[in-house]
Write a protein that holds these residues in place. Structure first.
Motif, PDB file in Angstrom:
ATOM      1  N   CYS A   1       0.767  -1.306  -0.073  1.00 20.36           N
ATOM      2  CA  CYS A   1       0.035   0.176  -0.029  1.00 20.36           C
ATOM      3  C   CYS A   1       0.884   1.348   0.017  1.00 20.36           C
ATOM      4  N   VAL A   2       1.990   1.242   0.714  1.00 22.94           N
ATOM      5  CA  VAL A   2       3.047   2.213   0.784  1.00 22.94           C
ATOM      6  C   VAL A   2       3.361   2.551  -0.571  1.00 22.94           C
ATOM      7  N   ALA A   3       3.952   1.328  -1.156  1.00 18.85           N
ATOM      8  CA  ALA A   3       4.505   1.388  -2.621  1.00 18.85           C
ATOM      9  C   ALA A   3       3.893   1.758  -3.733  1.00 18.85           C
ATOM     10  N   ILE A   4       2.432   1.617  -3.664  1.00 21.84           N
ATOM     11  CA  ILE A   4       1.536   1.918  -5.019  1.00 21.84           C
ATOM     12  C   ILE A   4       0.725   3.144  -4.974  1.00 21.84           C
ATOM     13  N   CYS A   5       0.680   3.736  -3.600  1.00 22.56           N
ATOM     14  CA  CYS A   5      -0.095   5.007  -3.564  1.00 22.56           C
ATOM     15  C   CYS A   5       0.282   6.236  -4.260  1.00 22.56           C
ATOM     16  N   PRO A   6      -0.361   6.734  -5.258  1.00 26.72           N
ATOM     17  CA  PRO A   6       0.287   7.803  -6.004  1.00 26.72           C
ATOM     18  C   PRO A   6       0.410   9.057  -5.358  1.00 26.72           C
ATOM     19  N   LYS A  39       1.242   9.249  -1.889  1.00 28.92           N
ATOM     20  CA  LYS A  39       1.999   9.106  -0.842  1.00 28.92           C
ATOM     21  C   LYS A  39       0.973   9.147   0.627  1.00 28.92           C
ATOM     22  N   ALA A  40      -0.303   8.618   0.658  1.00 22.91           N
ATOM     23  CA  ALA A  40      -1.121   8.782   1.675  1.00 22.91           C
ATOM     24  C   ALA A  40      -0.957   7.655   2.469  1.00 22.91           C
ATOM     25  N   VAL A  41      -0.320   6.672   2.220  1.00 24.29           N
ATOM     26  CA  VAL A  41      -0.138   5.740   3.148  1.00 24.29           C
ATOM     27  C   VAL A  41       1.018   5.655   4.019  1.00 24.29           C
ATOM     28  N   SER A  42       1.141   5.426   5.240  1.00 26.50           N
ATOM     29  CA  SER A  42       2.426   5.469   6.112  1.00 26.50           C
ATOM     30  C   SER A  42       2.279   4.324   7.031  1.00 26.50           C
TER      31      SER A  42
END
Length: 273
Positions: free
Chosen positions: A44-49, A51-54
């Motif tokens: 999820c971190v890698a794919i979010c366009p 950078k919403a996931v942390s």
């Protein structure tokens, strides 16, 4: 936990579609990570366009933005790099910098593991190499003597190795430097351990590539691995958790040899079904 910044989320659903354990859903028209079945793989971190996931489980400073120039390798060059790799047993009398060791381990740290268990550990032996050698040679000699004194048709195939171990031990005791046929006077050893042997083997394989990329050389010491088996004295010296298995013993140093070309191999056995 893994979290989604609602202000940054654009509801593209890419993280939802890519989550291998279906732990992300839509909530109030935004992606929401339940953190119930999450294995912390980071897709999820890698794919979010946006950078919403942390996550607060890991260091987000590890995250690097994709750049084609620095993240791609020509396939032919990579294959040649792999083919040119040699097991090195002839090392220069030159120490390895700590930063190089850390980069080798970093290659292992970012290797995939089953269920993202990240169960691989690393023991770097530099200062206690002589102690390790003494214990390992003694252990191999003991195993060798036992095999030779108790040969059966089922253990006959081990006679060759048992003879080598007892001979190597005798020669080592005569001249520990000249006759080091275990570590070959290398300046460092990295012991790779894991709960899951496959995870450790994968990590060691990636570390091997980094060793070569740094201009270093290595070989996997099966004899050292055998010496550690059931030997509490060695395991205590290495401070290895007895719940973990010794998967690879990487003997590392600067090569004192220079190879000119690749070598042939037997054809791959492939079943096309």
């Amino acid at each position: 936990m893994f979290n989604v910044d609602k202000e940054k989320c654009i509801t593209c659903k890419q993280c939802i579609n890519d989550c291998p354990v279906n732990d992300i859903v839509l909530k109030d028209n935004k992606a929401y990570i339940k953190n119930e079945s999450c294995i912390k793989c980071g897709h999820c971190v890698a794919i979010c366009p946006t950078k919403a996931v942390s996550t607060n489980d890991y260091n987000m400073k590890d995250v690097i933005e994709y750049d084609k120039e620095y993240f791609t390798i020509d396939s032919d060059n990579l294959l040649n790099f792999i083919k040119f790799r040699r097991s090195v047993r002839n090392f220069k009398n030159k120490k390895i910098e700590k930063e190089e060791i850390e980069k080798i381990i970093e290659a292992g740290r970012f290797t995939q593991t089953s269920t993202n268990s990240q169960d691989v550990s690393y023991t770097v032996v530099i200062n206690k190499l002589d102690e390790l050698k003494d214990l390992a040679f003694k252990a191999l000699n003991k195993k060798g003597e036992y095999i030779l004194n108790n040969l059966t048709p089922d253990t006959e195939y081990l006679k060759r190795y048992a003879t080598l171990w007892t001979y190597f031990y005798k020669m080592y005791k005569e001249d520990p430097i000249k006759n080091d046929k275990l570590l070959f006077n290398a300046p460092a050893v990295i012991i790779v351990t894991a709960n899951n042997e496959l995870n450790g083997a994968l990590a060691a394989s990636k570390m091997d590539l980094m060793v070569d990329a740094l201009g270093l050389g290595t070989f996997y010491s099966g004899f050292l691995q055998i010496a550690t088996d059931g030997n509490n004295e060695i395991l205590d010296l290495l401070k290895i958790n007895n719940k973990k298995k010794v998967v690879a013993c990487m003997v590392i140093g600067y090569p004192n040899v220079k190879y000119k070309r690749t070598v042939p191999r037997k054809d791959a056995e492939i079943n096309w079904i």
